[in-house]
Design an enzyme around this catalytic site. Structure first.
Site, PDB file in Angstrom:
ATOM      1  CE  LYS A 180      -3.959   1.867   2.618  1.00 42.12           C
ATOM      2  NZ  LYS A 180      -4.881   1.574   3.751  1.00 42.12           N
ATOM      3  CB  SER A 217      -7.843   3.457   2.278  1.00 45.51           C
ATOM      4  OG  SER A 217      -7.148   3.008   3.440  1.00 45.51           O
ATOM      5  CB  SER A 233      -8.543   0.645   5.369  1.00 47.25           C
ATOM      6  OG  SER A 233      -9.212   1.889   5.407  1.00 47.25           O
TER       7      SER A 233
END
Length: 498
Positions: A152, A229, A253
């Site tokens: 990420k 996310s 997330s």
């Protein structure tokens, strides 16, 4: 066109369709596709069933890639049915193919089924910011030999910048001198870094719909959002581009994209896994997490990233109807069935304070996010997507007095939630719905989902999402939540119960 005889009027209908496609003439395209629920259109992103779905897709996509027809071939079935295969050449380069089944109706020739293929991009920039083969090789050999990681875009990768889902931030970011500790541990265990994956802006969303880079695809639920996310990392794992998606979970997330995309995922106990060189959103709630396609690999990653602790094999499961009922009926039914199949005891909890808990969570999260990023964001609000901008604008209005009050309520909620969970394992939905369709309103879904996900966040608890399916085949996440430090117990339970 080849392979005569060609039925009368088919050639004219084909070229009318092609002209309408290149000019984005949606009314003509709608007319030339057969009406009714059985009409089909498919491509690499998924299958649309029914004229209404196809029409909605065309109206929202903003036109097809420009192309020219290179070859056409017709295979006549009978006087009223014909298969047309066209080879296309895209203006941007590369060749594609279009296959259409045409049927003669009282109103002329209509397409009853179509499949479109175009050259795949070298890199899907909705998923990846940077990608390599690999981007970073393993440091050593170990238990994760042969595994690849989608990192990420909040974690430091030595020699690269952190982009945080925002191009303006990326433009001013420094080159990172070291790997984030979690990245380093995975490399030391034999894994490679496949690439740096997209995230929602500053990780302040659960949708995955980044305004700058687009929505990463959801191959398990085509035409639906990926969830965020940890969006890019999850899509990369779901597509098989990487085997491990390294992400974060502040308000859901990891759990939400895992639920939407049929993946296993874990949000770790607050503070259990190293957040060194990880860009924060809200330090009170930020945790390391990861997604995989199997429970066994999820557990093996935990062996690398989590501290060694004594196992607690107790696995008394409990479900709370009041929590499950927050989810949609189709999700609640799947979670109830899972709980019943594994002998979970049904228990009634007083949830009167849950809305206030959620509000305290969101207030403290927002206040902390503004403390972290407000100085940079304040003069650049116009450079944020509308949804994230709205959250930061609201965050800017929270004063210290409201933040202190929220902190007090968070502390009370933490104690109460831990008392309720005790040494048991709570079963609840990972997300309140299946993945919404791209373009659907998300506010109500976000509120319902965060009413569920905030429990682990408030109490700093580990949570594992286990994939299941609705009768219609859409992914659903069943979440197992346990006491602080029981991460390894949950990972083993995911393997045992699957």
């Amino acid at each position: 066109m080849t392979q005569a005889p060609v039925p009368d009027g088919l050639v004219e209908a084909f070229w009318e369709y092609e002209r309408a496609l290149m000019s984005d003439d949606v009314p003509t395209l709608d007319r030339l596709f057969a009406p009714g629920p059985a009409t089909l259109r498919g491509d690499a992103n998924g299958l649309l069933v029914g004229h209404d779905q196809i029409s909605a897709f065309r109206s929202s996509r903003g036109g097809a890639p420009q192309r020219r027809i290179v070859q056409t071939h017709v295979q006549t079935v009978d006087d009223d049915h014909a298969l047309v295969v066209a080879v296309t050449e895209l203006a941007r380069g590369g060749r594609g193919q279009q296959t259409q089944l045409w049927v003669r109706t009282g109103d002329g020739w209509r397409v009853s089924a179509a499949h479109v293929s175009v050259p795949a991009p070298a890199v899907d920039t909705r998923i990846w910011r940077l990608v390599g083969d690999p981007l970073v090789p393993p440091i050593d050999s170990g238990p994760l030999d042969g595994e690849s990681v989608a990192v990420k875009d909040l974690y430091a990768v030595r020699g690269q910048r952190i982009g945080a889902g925002n191009p303006a931030w990326l433009a001013g970011a420094r080159t990172e001198p070291v790997h984030a500790r979690a990245v380093e541990q995975l490399l030391e265990a034999g894994a490679s870094v496949r690439g740096i994956a997209r995230t929602d802006e500053f990780a302040y969303s659960l949708a995955g719909t980044n305004a700058h880079y687009g929505t990463p695809p959801n191959p398990q639920a085509p035409l639906r959002i990926s969830g965020g996310s940890t969006s890019g990392s999850s899509s990369a794992v779901s597509l098989g581009h990487a085997s491990i998606g390294l992400g974060t979970d502040t308000g859901g997330s990891i759990r939400v994209p895992a639920a939407y995309q049929g993946l296993f995922g874990i949000r770790t106990t607050h503070g259990a896994a190293s957040t060194y060189a990880l860009m924060p959103l809200s330090r009170s709630f930020d945790t390391v997490g990861w997604v995989t396609r199997s429970a066994e690999l999820l557990r093996r990653v935990g062996d690398v990233l989590l501290p060694p602790v004594a196992r607690n094999p107790a696995a008394e499961l409990v479900s709370v109807p009041g929590l499950t009922a927050i989810a949609s009926e189709e999700v609640a039914a799947v979670v109830d069935r899972y709980a019943a199949e594994h002998g979970a005891m049904r228990e009634s909890w007083d949830l009167t304070d849950l809305p206030a808990w959620l509000q305290a969570f969101q207030t403290l999260q927002a206040w902390e996010a503004w403390q972290e990023r407000g100085a940079w964001i304040a003069p650049r609000l116009d450079e944020l997507g509308a949804d994230v901008r709205g959250r930061f604008e609201a965050a800017a209005l929270i004063d210290d007095e409201r933040a202190v009050a929220a902190q007090d309520q968070v502390d009370e909620a933490r104690d109460r939630i831990r008392e309720l969970v005790r040494d048991r394992v709570l079963v609840l939905p990972s997300a309140a719905s299946v993945a919404p369709l791209v373009g659907e309103g998300l506010d109500a879904v976000r509120t319902a989902t965060m009413s569920l996900t905030c429990l682990a966040g408030l109490a700093g608890l580990p949570a594992v999402s286990i994939p299941r399916r609705t009768p219609a085949g859409l992914p659903v996440g069943v979440c197992l939540v346990a006491a602080p430090g029981r991460d390894r117990d949950l990972l083993q339970l995911a393997v045992d119960l699957g």
